[in-house]
Design a protein around this motif. Structure first.
Motif, mmCIF file in Angstrom:
data_model
loop_
_atom_site.group_PDB
_atom_site.id
_atom_site.type_symbol
_atom_site.label_atom_id
_atom_site.label_comp_id
_atom_site.label_asym_id
_atom_site.label_seq_id
_atom_site.Cartn_x
_atom_site.Cartn_y
_atom_site.Cartn_z
ATOM 1 N N LYS A 129 0.812 -1.214 0.000
ATOM 2 C CA LYS A 129 0.000 0.000 0.000
ATOM 3 C C LYS A 129 0.845 1.262 0.000
ATOM 4 C CE LYS A 129 -4.057 -2.103 2.043
ATOM 5 N NZ LYS A 129 -5.039 -2.077 3.113
ATOM 6 N N LYS A 172 -1.692 1.784 9.298
ATOM 7 C CA LYS A 172 -2.073 0.684 8.406
ATOM 8 C C LYS A 172 -0.858 -0.138 7.992
ATOM 9 C CE LYS A 172 -5.341 1.822 5.310
ATOM 10 N NZ LYS A 172 -6.100 2.617 4.295
ATOM 11 N N GLY A 177 -4.796 -6.449 4.221
ATOM 12 C CA GLY A 177 -5.904 -6.762 3.310
ATOM 13 C C GLY A 177 -7.044 -7.365 4.103
ATOM 14 N N GLY A 179 -9.549 -5.986 5.372
ATOM 15 C CA GLY A 179 -9.998 -5.172 6.499
ATOM 16 C C GLY A 179 -9.170 -5.362 7.764
ATOM 17 N N GLU A 214 -1.852 7.567 7.989
ATOM 18 C CA GLU A 214 -2.574 8.597 7.238
ATOM 19 C C GLU A 214 -3.705 9.164 8.089
ATOM 20 O OE1 GLU A 214 -3.527 6.445 3.620
ATOM 21 O OE2 GLU A 214 -5.381 5.666 4.446
ATOM 22 N N LYS A 215 -4.313 10.204 7.571
ATOM 23 C CA LYS A 215 -5.438 10.833 8.264
ATOM 24 C C LYS A 215 -6.575 9.832 8.363
ATOM 25 C CE LYS A 215 -7.640 14.527 9.749
ATOM 26 N NZ LYS A 215 -7.195 15.051 11.043
ATOM 27 N N LEU A 217 -10.230 9.512 8.219
ATOM 28 C CA LEU A 217 -11.380 10.335 7.826
ATOM 29 C C LEU A 217 -12.594 9.893 8.645
ATOM 30 C CD1 LEU A 217 -10.768 10.390 3.970
ATOM 31 C CD2 LEU A 217 -10.059 12.064 5.659
ATOM 32 N N HIS A 222 -17.135 4.939 0.879
ATOM 33 C CA HIS A 222 -16.175 4.144 0.097
ATOM 34 C C HIS A 222 -16.691 4.102 -1.339
ATOM 35 C CE1 HIS A 222 -13.511 0.454 -0.497
ATOM 36 N NE2 HIS A 222 -14.230 0.527 -1.609
ATOM 37 N N GLN A 246 -20.398 -1.418 5.301
ATOM 38 C CA GLN A 246 -19.339 -2.331 5.729
ATOM 39 C C GLN A 246 -19.490 -2.693 7.201
ATOM 40 O OE1 GLN A 246 -15.548 -0.438 5.118
ATOM 41 N NE2 GLN A 246 -15.851 -0.188 2.920
ATOM 42 N N HIS A 249 -14.819 -3.255 8.367
ATOM 43 C CA HIS A 249 -14.106 -2.905 7.122
ATOM 44 C C HIS A 249 -14.366 -3.895 5.992
ATOM 45 C CE1 HIS A 249 -12.078 0.096 9.468
ATOM 46 N NE2 HIS A 249 -11.405 -0.778 10.183
ATOM 47 N N GLU A 289 -9.758 2.100 -5.150
ATOM 48 C CA GLU A 289 -10.665 2.378 -4.035
ATOM 49 C C GLU A 289 -10.367 3.758 -3.450
ATOM 50 O OE1 GLU A 289 -11.787 -2.061 -2.547
ATOM 51 O OE2 GLU A 289 -10.350 -0.984 -1.301
ATOM 52 N N GLU A 301 -6.495 2.340 -1.899
ATOM 53 C CA GLU A 301 -5.729 1.197 -2.410
ATOM 54 C C GLU A 301 -6.264 0.763 -3.765
ATOM 55 O OE1 GLU A 301 -5.885 -2.684 -0.756
ATOM 56 O OE2 GLU A 301 -8.018 -2.632 -0.380
ATOM 57 N N ILE A 450 -19.169 5.097 5.789
ATOM 58 C CA ILE A 450 -18.646 3.746 6.075
ATOM 59 C C ILE A 450 -18.910 3.279 7.508
ATOM 60 C CG2 ILE A 450 -16.813 3.771 4.320
ATOM 61 C CD1 ILE A 450 -14.844 4.498 6.592
HETATM 62 P P1 ADP Z 1 -8.195 -3.612 2.968
HETATM 63 O O1 ADP Z 1 -7.089 -3.818 1.976
HETATM 64 O O2 ADP Z 1 -7.968 -4.390 4.227
HETATM 65 O O3 ADP Z 1 -9.568 -3.767 2.383
HETATM 66 P P2 ADP Z 1 -8.443 -0.686 2.741
HETATM 67 O O4 ADP Z 1 -7.275 0.208 2.729
HETATM 68 O O5 ADP Z 1 -9.143 -0.935 1.443
HETATM 69 O O6 ADP Z 1 -8.050 -2.087 3.438
HETATM 70 O O7 ADP Z 1 -9.519 -0.141 3.767
HETATM 71 C C1 ADP Z 1 -10.692 -0.890 4.084
HETATM 72 C C2 ADP Z 1 -11.684 0.020 4.777
HETATM 73 O O8 ADP Z 1 -11.093 0.601 5.968
HETATM 74 C C3 ADP Z 1 -12.133 1.225 3.957
HETATM 75 O O9 ADP Z 1 -13.182 0.909 3.062
HETATM 76 C C4 ADP Z 1 -12.582 2.152 5.065
HETATM 77 O O10 ADP Z 1 -13.825 1.724 5.581
HETATM 78 C C5 ADP Z 1 -11.541 1.921 6.162
HETATM 79 N N1 ADP Z 1 -10.396 2.880 6.045
HETATM 80 C C6 ADP Z 1 -9.209 2.641 5.442
HETATM 81 N N2 ADP Z 1 -8.418 3.756 5.473
HETATM 82 C C7 ADP Z 1 -9.119 4.725 6.119
HETATM 83 C C8 ADP Z 1 -8.871 6.100 6.450
HETATM 84 N N3 ADP Z 1 -7.735 6.720 6.141
HETATM 85 N N4 ADP Z 1 -9.851 6.787 7.111
HETATM 86 C C9 ADP Z 1 -11.030 6.164 7.435
HETATM 87 N N5 ADP Z 1 -11.318 4.877 7.151
HETATM 88 C C10 ADP Z 1 -10.394 4.158 6.494
#
Ligand code: ADP
Length: 463
Positions: A129, A172, A177, A179, A214-215, A217, A222, A246, A249, A289, A301, A450
């Motif tokens: 990532k 992260k 992956g 979630g 990262e921040k 949010l 999503h 979700q 996640h 995404e 990602e 989300i």
């Molecule tokens: P994975 O690869 O495990 O699916 P993702 O990076 O796609 O991980 O993130 C999965 C979910 O986690 C996102 O759809 C969102 O709900 C939450 N998420 C990930 N990053 C952030 C963020 N910076 N701020 C808020 N929620 C986040």
């Protein structure tokens, strides 16, 4: 941004038989796409899946190992041997299992076979990532605020990064992956502990301790963009999906198009995704995404594979994404341009899981009765039937219920009717939970974030 057209080196991409290295509904979905293209299919299975219905409709059905996925669906040598013995010229990995494993994509190529997916280099770049974020920043795709570098061990430097981003932040795993491998930090006091815990989790679950920050949010949606790219430098985006419903996640309900997003900003993001694909020489299908908050998009990602929710895009665009994926793997040029891609009406997908509707604990056992809904605009992607034994070894997804109608309101009504018409006895499923969700007024209004589903579940269990 200059257009760098990367042409993938010419290789012999002709094949007559495809080995399907997956199971369940997606194995059947891929099998049908191959058959419609006049290709033979070789489907592999584990001992637990020996009786799978799709075994009968495959030209060759080979058991390659015991029930445990590590010894069957993830056993690269056994899969390559099955391909050699059966004469398959290509391997389709589906989703999950080896679909985003760069080493496997490389091994398939080395064995002289076509991997139905992007090349190993693209999978490796996007599978990490941090490198994905770097590549996207370089291509001009908007990302979540935070550096595109791994967190250092230096405690002061980490604290500085967090205060520059501003709390809350999310830690992260670069290799995360499904979630997992994420932790939200709301205040400086808990930063180092959260990093240590996530690092350990990442080391154990993903084999790499690399983390980034990262921040976080607070109330994003999503939103994702489906892309399709050939090996000749052509790339298109096939509209957008909203996967904000979700739990932990993990997506539960998906829809296309994402409601309430103005056309111009989404067009700009779609174009940026396509440009990024051209710049990195990406080919195959893929999904970018994003989190979407206050009118802005933030890349999180890229998935370098077919996704569970691809049918909602098929329903709105009228395209067969799996067939298109196979055709570009054969080296054929895209036969559709961006201006010809339309989004018609609205589509929802419900993931039907073998799990308790209240506790979400997996439920194994035999399906004693099954009646599926049908009618115009209703599609069910499933491999199960009456008498099917849901095994405890794999993911709990047993079916996908997909609907399509002219408007979002009509599609919701159609989903309500379809959910009411399903009868599935013998095991517990999340169908009662999905029925209740499709009665919810906030969801019906659209644009929920989300966190909505988790809050809704909490309220329901409290009342
Ligand atoms: P994975 O690869 O495990 O699916 P993702 O990076 O796609 O991980 O993130 C999965 C979910 O986690 C996102 O759809 C969102 O709900 C939450 N998420 C990930 N990053 C952030 C963020 N910076 N701020 C808020 N929620 C986040």
């Amino acid at each position: 941004m200059g257009k760098v057209q990367v042409k993938v080196a010419e290789v012999d991409r002709q094949f007559e038989a495809v080995l399907i290295a997956n199971r369940g509904e997606i194995a059947l979905r891929i099998q049908r796409a191959c058959q419609e293209l006049g290709l033979k299919t070789v489907t592999i299975c584990s001992e637990a899946d020996r009786d799978a219905s799709y075994g009968k409709s495959s030209d060759v059905f080979l058991c390659i190992g015991p029930s445990s996925a590590g010894k069957s669906y993830l056993n690269q040598d056994a899969i390559l041997l099955a391909a050699r013995l059966s004469g398959a010229g290509a391997i389709h990995p589906g989703y999950g299992f080896l679909s985003e494993n760069a080493a496997f994509a490389e091994a398939v190529k080395k064995a002289g076979l076509v991997f139905i997916g992007p090349d190993a280099r693209s999978i490796a770049t996007m599978g990490d990532k941090i490198s994905a974020k770097s590549a996207m920043m370089a291509a001009g795709v908007p990302c979540v605020p935070g550096p595109d570098t791994a967190l250092p061990d230096d405690r002061d430097a980490v604290e500085k990064t967090a205060s520059e981003i501003g709390y809350p932040v999310i830690i992260k795993a670069a290799g995360g992956g499904g979630g997992r491998g994420m932790r939200v930090v709301t205040e400086a006091d808990s930063l180092h502990e959260a990093i240590a815990l996530t690092r350990e989790e990442a080391r154990q679950a993903f084999g790499s301790p690399a983390l980034y920050m990262e921040k976080f949010l607070q109330r994003p949606r999503h939103i994702e963009i489906q892309v399709l790219c050939d090996t000749h430098g052509n790339a298109v985006w096939l509209g957008h999906r909203d996967c904000s419903m979700q739990r932990r996640h993990q997506k539960v309900v998906e829809e296309a198009p994402a409601p309430g997003i103005p056309p111009e900003p989404i067009r700009q993001v779609g174009e940026a995704c396509v440009e990024a694909c051209r710049q990195i020489g990406y080919h195959g299908v893929g999904t970018f995404e994003f989190l979407y908050e206050d009118g802005a998009f933030y890349f999180i990602e890229m998935n370098t594979r077919l996704q569970v929710e691809h049918p909602v895009t098929e329903m709105t665009t009228g395209l067969d994404i799996v067939q298109a994926q196979i055709k570009v793997a054969q080296g054929r040029a895209l036969d559709i341009g961006q201006s010809e891609i339309k989004s018609d009406g609205h589509s929802f997908e419900c993931r039907i899981n073998a799990e308790d509707p209240a506790t979400f604990m997996p439920s194994a056992g035999v399906i004693t009765a099954l009646e599926l809904p049908n009618g115009p605009g209703i599609r069910v992607d499933t491999h199960v039937q009456t008498g099917y034994k849901v095994s405890p070894y794999y993911d709990s997804l047993i079916a996908k219920l997909i609907v399509h109608a002219a408007t979002r309101t009509e599609a919701m009504a159609k989903m309500r009717d379809a959910l009411a018409d399903i009868r599935l006895d013998g095991i517990s499923t999340n169908i009662p939970f999905l029925r209740a969700l499709f009665e919810d007024h906030e969801f019906a209004r659209g644009e929920t974030d989300i966190h909505y589903l988790e809050k809704w579940l909490k309220q329901r269990s409290a009342s």
